[in-house]
Design a protein around this motif. Sequence first.
Motif, PDB file in Angstrom:
ATOM      1  N   GLY A 375       0.676  -1.273   0.093  1.00  0.00           N
ATOM      2  CA  GLY A 375       0.043  -0.028   0.174  1.00  0.00           C
ATOM      3  C   GLY A 375       0.908   1.228  -0.040  1.00  0.00           C
ATOM      4  N   PHE A 376       0.258   2.284  -0.225  1.00  0.00           N
ATOM      5  CA  PHE A 376       1.061   3.681  -0.228  1.00  0.00           C
ATOM      6  C   PHE A 376       0.216   4.639   0.551  1.00  0.00           C
ATOM      7  CE2 PHE A 376       1.532   1.311  -4.102  1.00  0.00           C
ATOM      8  CZ  PHE A 376       3.082   1.531  -4.343  1.00  0.00           C
ATOM      9  N   MET A 386       4.041  11.002  -1.557  1.00  0.00           N
ATOM     10  CA  MET A 386       3.610   9.799  -1.510  1.00  0.00           C
ATOM     11  C   MET A 386       4.570   9.005  -0.746  1.00  0.00           C
ATOM     12  SD  MET A 386       1.910   7.509  -3.049  1.00  0.00           S
ATOM     13  CE  MET A 386       0.968   8.173  -4.309  1.00  0.00           C
ATOM     14  N   LEU A 387       4.293   8.532   0.087  1.00  0.00           N
ATOM     15  CA  LEU A 387       5.075   7.584   1.271  1.00  0.00           C
ATOM     16  C   LEU A 387       4.784   6.078   0.796  1.00  0.00           C
ATOM     17  CD1 LEU A 387       4.053   9.517   4.485  1.00  0.00           C
ATOM     18  CD2 LEU A 387       5.996   9.774   2.732  1.00  0.00           C
ATOM     19  N   LEU A 388       6.155   5.263   0.424  1.00  0.00           N
ATOM     20  CA  LEU A 388       6.103   3.960   0.079  1.00  0.00           C
ATOM     21  C   LEU A 388       6.051   2.997   1.133  1.00  0.00           C
ATOM     22  CD1 LEU A 388       8.328   4.413  -3.120  1.00  0.00           C
ATOM     23  CD2 LEU A 388       5.816   4.935  -2.909  1.00  0.00           C
ATOM     24  N   PRO A 389       5.870   1.732   0.945  1.00  0.00           N
ATOM     25  CA  PRO A 389       6.026   0.900   2.160  1.00  0.00           C
ATOM     26  C   PRO A 389       7.492   0.840   2.462  1.00  0.00           C
ATOM     27  CG  PRO A 389       4.612  -0.302   0.343  1.00  0.00           C
ATOM     28  CD  PRO A 389       5.121   1.375  -0.133  1.00  0.00           C
ATOM     29  N   SER A 390       7.685   0.765   3.779  1.00  0.00           N
ATOM     30  CA  SER A 390       9.173   0.639   4.312  1.00  0.00           C
ATOM     31  C   SER A 390       9.875  -0.798   4.141  1.00  0.00           C
ATOM     32  CB  SER A 390       9.327   1.175   5.458  1.00  0.00           C
ATOM     33  OG  SER A 390       8.616   0.129   6.541  1.00  0.00           O
ATOM     34  N   GLY A 391       9.112  -1.746   3.900  1.00  0.00           N
ATOM     35  CA  GLY A 391       9.317  -3.188   4.222  1.00  0.00           C
ATOM     36  C   GLY A 391       9.453  -3.852   5.417  1.00  0.00           C
TER      37      GLY A 391
END
Length: 531
Positions: A375-376, A386-391
């Motif tokens: 998700g974002f 836009m904040l991406l998944p950190s994993g």
Amino acid sequence: MGASSSTDNPAAAAAHEQESLAAASLPLPLLRAVFSSRSSSLPDTLAFPPATFHSPTSPPPDHFHDLLAALGPAIASLFFSPAASPSSSSDWLSFLKGFNACCARARASLPLAHLLRVYAAACAAAGAPCGVRFQPDEDDGKVVGELAPPEIAALLSMCWAMAWSGSAPTPRGADKGEDPVLLPDVSSLVLSALVSAGAVADDAAVWGWEVSAAAGAGKGVTAQEFTSWVISTVPGLGSCLSRYVQDRFRSCQADPVKGRSVSAGNVTSDASDVYLLTRGRAWAISLSVRNALSEKFLSASVIGMDTEDLLYRSSAHGRGLSRFWSCVEGYKGPALILLSAFGGGENVDADQRWGIGVLTEQGFENKDTFYGSSGFLCATYPIFRMLLPSGTEKNIMYCHLHTQLKTYEAKPKPLGLAFGGSIGNERIFIDEDFSKVTVRHHAVDKTYQHGSLIPNQGYLPVVASILDVEVWGLGGQTTKHQQDVYKKREDIFSGQRRKIDLAAFGNWEDSPEKMMMDMVSDPNRNQREER
């Protein structure tokens, strides 16, 4: 002896290498047809299709139409030799090198440097101000100088127009009296670039900020800072030049009788922007995500989202988690959740609207734990991020509501929607009534990347009042059809559960239930049993 190898002919080896590189972008027969065509020169082939642009909120950037008119000659002069001849193999090689320079895959900064070069050349031809300069002798595409806020807005608007020209091709010689094309609002992207570069503080200065008001402020973004912002926030911007050149080459070989296929949806009244998902926000998201959904949002930025994809809107379907669930239940595809809110705690200015969103890649499930694969998170207004998944963790989303079968829970789980964080410390939490939203600092969340979703957010949780919530389904017609089938099946089951078979009941006067009811109503009453 056999035929000589390509190593014995350096020119043939170079041509083979360039052809292999170009074939990854466009078929070689198409490129040869463009090169061999004598009906028009390359500047005409790369010319922007005739169109008139306007903006419902503010006028288009100064010299905008002149900038688009100079776009084709600028690309031809920078990348393609003007003396191309079908009879010369060296000119064919030069043509391939020029095509690969602007269309072949390269490191992230190089396509953007080429785009800035084209923008600077077009501005020089159109007489528009431009603060960036490029050095023609440099092989690494180094660009120097500074972009003022109006110049960033003009560049972004030009890039959207380039994407529009590919989605809505106009036949050469078309009527120029057609309806004007609406430009999306790019102010949130411009403000994002300025905040990233430190030209505007990420605090109260962003509220009510306008590009026109910042024209004489003297604060701009250097070419290096702009490049860093593009790579981190909108990496898809660098591919606008490559996409435009390929679309122009395809259009010159297409059937000229075919009219514009989708431009009819972009009319003078901006009906699509009555929703939270405006065309400007759709385009910003399309530049940020690097998957199949990018094309979906790009199409939405040109013609608007299809209203059939709107799964839920609180102002139309009602507020509350139950109303929300009745609209999204059974949808097993990617979705975009957008909300608009205002006010908050002491660290957020009161009466200031802001918007955030969540892009999920799977449907909603009624669970008391977090779930999801990817998700974002994004801030949509007033600054786009836009904040991406950190994993690190997989607490993508949380959706929990009471079911008909209620059981006792010593520690009941919260009812509502949540994204990121953990139960009790969610990054974003929407309550059961859809009246309040809580946004916490990124320090409590290890699922999504760090970054504030609200200007001047601070470390304390922000509790704000929700104005509207939208959920857009992005799975297409197949996913929507599957949801419709699921809802019909659930309606049938619900009807069967509500149906009462009166024949299964005996005489009420002889039933044990009536005797128990009589005893409860008057326990001192004597009951005689007939034998």
